[in-house]
Scaffold this motif. Sequence first.
Motif, PDB file in Angstrom:
ATOM      1  N   ARG A 106     -39.750  66.067 -79.931  1.00  0.00           N
ATOM      2  CA  ARG A 106     -39.966  65.127 -81.127  1.00  0.00           C
ATOM      3  C   ARG A 106     -38.843  64.053 -81.390  1.00  0.00           C
ATOM      4  N   ASP A 138     -36.407  77.333 -76.779  1.00  0.00           N
ATOM      5  CA  ASP A 138     -37.699  76.625 -77.060  1.00  0.00           C
ATOM      6  C   ASP A 138     -37.382  75.435 -78.351  1.00  0.00           C
ATOM      7  N   ASP A 164     -38.195  71.557 -78.183  1.00  0.00           N
ATOM      8  CA  ASP A 164     -38.953  70.863 -79.137  1.00  0.00           C
ATOM      9  C   ASP A 164     -38.194  69.835 -79.881  1.00  0.00           C
TER      10      ASP A 164
END
Length: 221
Positions: A134, A126, A130
């Motif tokens: 980003r 995760d 992420d």
Amino acid sequence: MEQRAHFTKRMEELKVQVLRMASMAETAAQNAIKGLLENNCDLAEEVIMNDIKINELECDLDKFNIELLALGQPMARDLRFIVGAMRITSNLERIGDEAVNLAHRTVFLSTRPPLPYNQMLEQMSDVSKDMISRSVKSFADEDVALASQVCGMDNEADSLNIRILKELITNMVSETRLVERGVHSIMASNHLERIADQATNIAESVIFIVQGENVKHDCRG
């Protein structure tokens, strides 16, 4: 004036193509991670086969960037953008490579009985996803604050990788039958950590493009 307008158009095209490559690399990483967590060999094989498209686009972008440097003679921010784009495409290609490496681990592990559920490995997955998301958004929006967030997340990825390593080694010591699968799981965690590293590199390049500040190695805290 016409020459400048043409150069501006080419710069816009460069950004579009880098974002296209980013989408391909992010999809490869997401599918490789999904394949690992779900023990999905078919999805892993798909990641491996599609890697050639990422490699081809990197070559195209290298040529595009060299032409911009040679013909446009860019200065200041335009020059930083081209240099930053060259770094980012290299990072994206490496994300694709690590996705392939991760997929190969899945192909092997799919032929063996599944290991017990590892919450930290899912957490690491995760975090890596992420960070890619980003970092790509920070490039698209030229958002230094978001890029800095990605840099700050790298320590979390490193810490999780070490914790996963320690846990798997402990399990392998207590149950020797887990050694082969444990080693491949350790390598899978390493691939995830390297994906996180590449996302951090992208974030560093965004800061360089926007602010002209070289934070390489420094922004990781």
